[in-house]
Motif scaffolding. Sequence first.
Motif, PDB file in Angstrom:
ATOM      1  N   ILE A   5     -22.772  16.989   0.039  1.00  0.00           N
ATOM      2  CA  ILE A   5     -23.337  17.597  -0.559  1.00  0.00           C
ATOM      3  C   ILE A   5     -23.458  18.843  -1.670  1.00  0.00           C
ATOM      4  O   ILE A   5     -24.464  19.290  -2.295  1.00  0.00           O
ATOM      5  N   LEU A   6     -22.393  19.260  -1.671  1.00  0.00           N
ATOM      6  CA  LEU A   6     -22.604  20.370  -3.345  1.00  0.00           C
ATOM      7  C   LEU A   6     -22.621  19.368  -3.832  1.00  0.00           C
ATOM      8  O   LEU A   6     -23.615  19.747  -4.915  1.00  0.00           O
ATOM      9  N   LEU A   7     -22.508  18.305  -4.765  1.00  0.00           N
ATOM     10  CA  LEU A   7     -22.609  17.276  -5.274  1.00  0.00           C
ATOM     11  C   LEU A   7     -24.820  16.921  -5.615  1.00  0.00           C
ATOM     12  O   LEU A   7     -25.102  17.074  -6.653  1.00  0.00           O
ATOM     13  N   LEU A   8     -24.417  16.513  -4.597  1.00  0.00           N
ATOM     14  CA  LEU A   8     -26.304  16.936  -4.250  1.00  0.00           C
ATOM     15  C   LEU A   8     -27.558  18.197  -4.303  1.00  0.00           C
ATOM     16  O   LEU A   8     -27.823  17.911  -5.431  1.00  0.00           O
ATOM     17  N   ARG A   9     -26.964  19.222  -4.256  1.00  0.00           N
ATOM     18  CA  ARG A   9     -27.338  20.293  -4.425  1.00  0.00           C
ATOM     19  C   ARG A   9     -27.249  20.521  -6.584  1.00  0.00           C
ATOM     20  O   ARG A   9     -27.967  20.723  -7.151  1.00  0.00           O
ATOM     21  N   LEU A  10     -25.853  20.375  -6.804  1.00  0.00           N
ATOM     22  CA  LEU A  10     -25.865  20.221  -8.467  1.00  0.00           C
ATOM     23  C   LEU A  10     -26.709  19.560  -9.237  1.00  0.00           C
ATOM     24  O   LEU A  10     -27.492  19.806  -9.937  1.00  0.00           O
ATOM     25  N   MET A  11     -26.237  18.546  -8.861  1.00  0.00           N
ATOM     26  CA  MET A  11     -27.092  17.469  -9.614  1.00  0.00           C
ATOM     27  C   MET A  11     -28.495  17.312 -10.200  1.00  0.00           C
ATOM     28  O   MET A  11     -28.925  16.459 -10.391  1.00  0.00           O
ATOM     29  N   THR A  12     -29.062  17.234  -8.990  1.00  0.00           N
ATOM     30  CA  THR A  12     -30.567  17.009  -8.486  1.00  0.00           C
ATOM     31  C   THR A  12     -31.268  18.085  -9.878  1.00  0.00           C
ATOM     32  O   THR A  12     -32.239  17.379 -10.169  1.00  0.00           O
ATOM     33  N   PRO A  13     -30.761  19.264  -9.993  1.00  0.00           N
ATOM     34  CA  PRO A  13     -31.668  20.097 -11.086  1.00  0.00           C
ATOM     35  C   PRO A  13     -31.424  19.765 -12.081  1.00  0.00           C
ATOM     36  O   PRO A  13     -32.253  19.200 -13.264  1.00  0.00           O
ATOM     37  N   ASP A  55     -31.788  26.833 -12.159  1.00  0.00           N
ATOM     38  CA  ASP A  55     -31.252  26.648 -10.665  1.00  0.00           C
ATOM     39  C   ASP A  55     -29.582  26.137 -10.862  1.00  0.00           C
ATOM     40  O   ASP A  55     -28.807  26.337  -9.847  1.00  0.00           O
ATOM     41  N   VAL A  56     -28.898  25.322 -11.777  1.00  0.00           N
ATOM     42  CA  VAL A  56     -27.742  24.988 -12.094  1.00  0.00           C
ATOM     43  C   VAL A  56     -26.996  26.064 -12.009  1.00  0.00           C
ATOM     44  O   VAL A  56     -26.387  26.040 -10.970  1.00  0.00           O
ATOM     45  N   LEU A  57     -27.600  27.177 -12.788  1.00  0.00           N
ATOM     46  CA  LEU A  57     -26.328  29.109 -12.641  1.00  0.00           C
ATOM     47  C   LEU A  57     -26.447  29.130 -11.069  1.00  0.00           C
ATOM     48  O   LEU A  57     -25.296  29.890 -10.192  1.00  0.00           O
ATOM     49  N   ARG A  58     -27.988  29.441 -10.755  1.00  0.00           N
ATOM     50  CA  ARG A  58     -28.614  29.615  -9.256  1.00  0.00           C
ATOM     51  C   ARG A  58     -26.962  28.955  -8.230  1.00  0.00           C
ATOM     52  O   ARG A  58     -26.482  29.146  -7.061  1.00  0.00           O
ATOM     53  N   SER A  59     -27.356  27.473  -7.947  1.00  0.00           N
ATOM     54  CA  SER A  59     -25.965  26.339  -7.343  1.00  0.00           C
ATOM     55  C   SER A  59     -24.173  26.968  -7.595  1.00  0.00           C
ATOM     56  O   SER A  59     -24.108  26.823  -6.392  1.00  0.00           O
ATOM     57  N   ILE A  60     -24.188  27.717  -8.189  1.00  0.00           N
ATOM     58  CA  ILE A  60     -22.734  27.296  -8.781  1.00  0.00           C
ATOM     59  C   ILE A  60     -22.450  29.187  -8.582  1.00  0.00           C
ATOM     60  O   ILE A  60     -21.666  28.995  -7.642  1.00  0.00           O
ATOM     61  N   GLU A  61     -23.764  29.800  -8.278  1.00  0.00           N
ATOM     62  CA  GLU A  61     -22.902  31.270  -7.870  1.00  0.00           C
ATOM     63  C   GLU A  61     -22.963  31.236  -5.998  1.00  0.00           C
ATOM     64  O   GLU A  61     -21.938  31.477  -6.053  1.00  0.00           O
ATOM     65  N   ASP A  81     -27.568  24.858 -22.337  1.00  0.00           N
ATOM     66  CA  ASP A  81     -26.667  23.580 -22.890  1.00  0.00           C
ATOM     67  C   ASP A  81     -25.122  23.152 -21.549  1.00  0.00           C
ATOM     68  O   ASP A  81     -24.830  21.829 -21.827  1.00  0.00           O
ATOM     69  N   LEU A  82     -24.958  24.301 -20.908  1.00  0.00           N
ATOM     70  CA  LEU A  82     -24.298  24.152 -19.331  1.00  0.00           C
ATOM     71  C   LEU A  82     -24.991  22.437 -19.144  1.00  0.00           C
ATOM     72  O   LEU A  82     -24.150  21.961 -18.633  1.00  0.00           O
ATOM     73  N   ALA A  83     -26.060  22.252 -18.467  1.00  0.00           N
ATOM     74  CA  ALA A  83     -26.831  21.279 -17.413  1.00  0.00           C
ATOM     75  C   ALA A  83     -26.743  20.328 -18.600  1.00  0.00           C
ATOM     76  O   ALA A  83     -26.823  19.633 -17.772  1.00  0.00           O
TER      77      ALA A  83
END
Length: 580
Positions: A383-391, A446-452, A514-516
């Motif tokens: 579930i965490l991976l889905l959130r991160l990898m979608t954007p 949004d990737v940063l949002r998902s991390i935070e 660059d992180l994404a």
Amino acid sequence: LDSHTHIPFSRSAIGTFFQQRPLLTNPFTQDALLRAYLQRHLPVRGVQEELMRFGERVVCEVEALGRQCELNPPALQRYDPWGRRLDRILTCDAWAHLRRISAHEGLVAAAYERTYGEWSRVFQMSKMYLFAPSAGLYTCPLAMTDGAAKVIETLGMPARKAFERLTTRDDKRFWTSGQWMTERRGGSDVSSGTETVAKRQQDGWFKLYGFKWFTSATDADMTLTLARVTDEHGRTTPGSRGLSLFLAEVWDSDGSSNGIEVQRLKDKLGTRQVPTAELLLDGMNARLLSEEGRGVASIANMLTITRIYNTVCAVAAMRRIVHLSREYACKRSAFGKLLKDHALHVQTLSRMEVEIRAAFLLTMEVCRLLGREENRSASEREILLLRLMTPVAKLYTAKQAVSVVSEGLESFGGQGYIEDTGLPSMLRDAQVLSIWEGTTNVLSLDVLRSIEKSSGSVLQAFFSDVEERLQPAEASPALRPALASLRASLSALKRFCETAASRPAGAMELSARDLAYSLARVYMGALLVDHASWEHATHTDVYTALRWCDQDVCPVVSRDAAGCFDPQTTAMDSALVYDG
Ligand code: UCC
Ligand code: FAD
């Protein structure tokens, strides 16, 4: 007379040489990786046969319909001959036909029928992937339709009848949905940009007043949209917490609109097949779907689905151009031999193929995760991976699509630039993929949002998943260079992420893109290695993994070393951009 027949170009003769055009053949049989992927993960009777049949339908029927949609763009009929306001959006017959095909083929329904359990999304998206490059952007309304169904299902079926229509195979009952978020003030910054207000009526329904600046596939039956509920004094709550989610039917049963004025249709670079309108909402009847103030969080489920469609369509566009390019290379001669026999040309095509394979595996993995989440079989990590990898998947594949399709056009030489070959529209339509459904930067944030929001758990999930995927490759000497490159990148990426908290304010924002990209490339590398470690993998699979890992798979680390994320660079960046 006789002598003229031997002289090309004389009188009415126009020469004897005509280049054979690239021929579209069944996209399923042409796609070695799709077939191998399904053989590995979904070896269920009937799946390959169904896709083979559908691939044939795409060539024989859908392709011509998609082309007709491009050539007969929608129009707005604003008035009837007697001056009454109509605001009717006219679309061509082919558009209506694609709607019927979509319903019958269950292009949305298959995801909710769940015939293949946790693999239902992979099956559905495999069909979508075959359909997309021929379908004249009918994938756009399908994406939003699927997204609306997902929102309704996630909210516990507050609109069951609408859900049934969105997910039916009966074309007479089938509804499509719109997704009206963007207003003049903002498409990225929806929370500050939304001016639309919702006035509560005595019966519990609402009337919406506002201006929606971009509404695609506006011929939809219903829409999801955001608005601010007013209190008894007409006041609203600003920002995200003031936004609520509404469902509205767009047209009344007599064909008149539901309190909507269509201001105009947009004149667009591409996606010309799709009507995209500016709408004035002047008392549109709507029902509240979410809790008040939970509009953005509720529509996020739609964004997940439409972003995944965007990803599928990006890979499909790349696959189609290479399908046609490699076919053409077997027919076109230059400098005394076919293009396929020019090593440099084939190297160019092979680099495109590497991009597509990496993108395909990432896309299918996101679809697999979505299917597992919907089947309630996903682990917490998934579930965490889905959130991160979608954007990540959306933003990365959109950029790849623009670059690969552009390179693909060049592979046809001048013909790639000629409108009635049908090739230029592919580039126009690819260009939107990085803009709508969140631009590259907005999705990087949004990737940063998902991390935070997850306090870093999405990254832990990412690191452990990649490590597990690399393990089986230990046994393969051929994959060793790829493994070494990925392991080094993974360690460096981990170190980079560990230092995030101690960095000066603004540094992570500067690193977001660059992180994404690094997350995308490392994950794609891991998936390619994983695929190449499969017992039925081919030399080509190994070669693809090696080629992918040749590049800088972790640009965030190299850019960090170069000092690019030091907040002091902002002043220099600004000076550079505004020099003069
Ligand atoms: O462009 C469009 C095209 C339609 C055509 C369809 C094509 C389909 C593809 C077909 C291919 C051929 S429709 C418009 C699309 N618009 C966007 O994508 C908007 C882009 N902007 C953003 O994504 C922004 O990041 C916003 C709007 C989400 C930022 O909003 P906020 O309100 O400032 O964000 P907050 O305050 O950080 O988040 C509010 C809540 C939080 O939840 P809670 O309150 O529970 O903490 C967030 O965690 O929303 C949650 N949230 C998310 N949840 C925000 N983003 C997400 C997410 N991605 N996933 C889950
Ligand atoms: P802006 O937000 O003004 O972005 C301009 C630039 O600024 C971009 O490069 C962006 O990346 C950058 N930027 C913005 N914020 C930041 C930040 N915080 N940090 C760094 N960079 C930033 N919308 C709908 O709601 N429904 C639709 O059906 C729909 N259909 C569309 C169809 C087409 C063909 C197109 C082109 C757009 C459509 N849109 C639709 C709108 C689309 O979703 C928005 O245009 C998009 O989300 C970008 O918003 P914007 O236009 O306000 O750009």
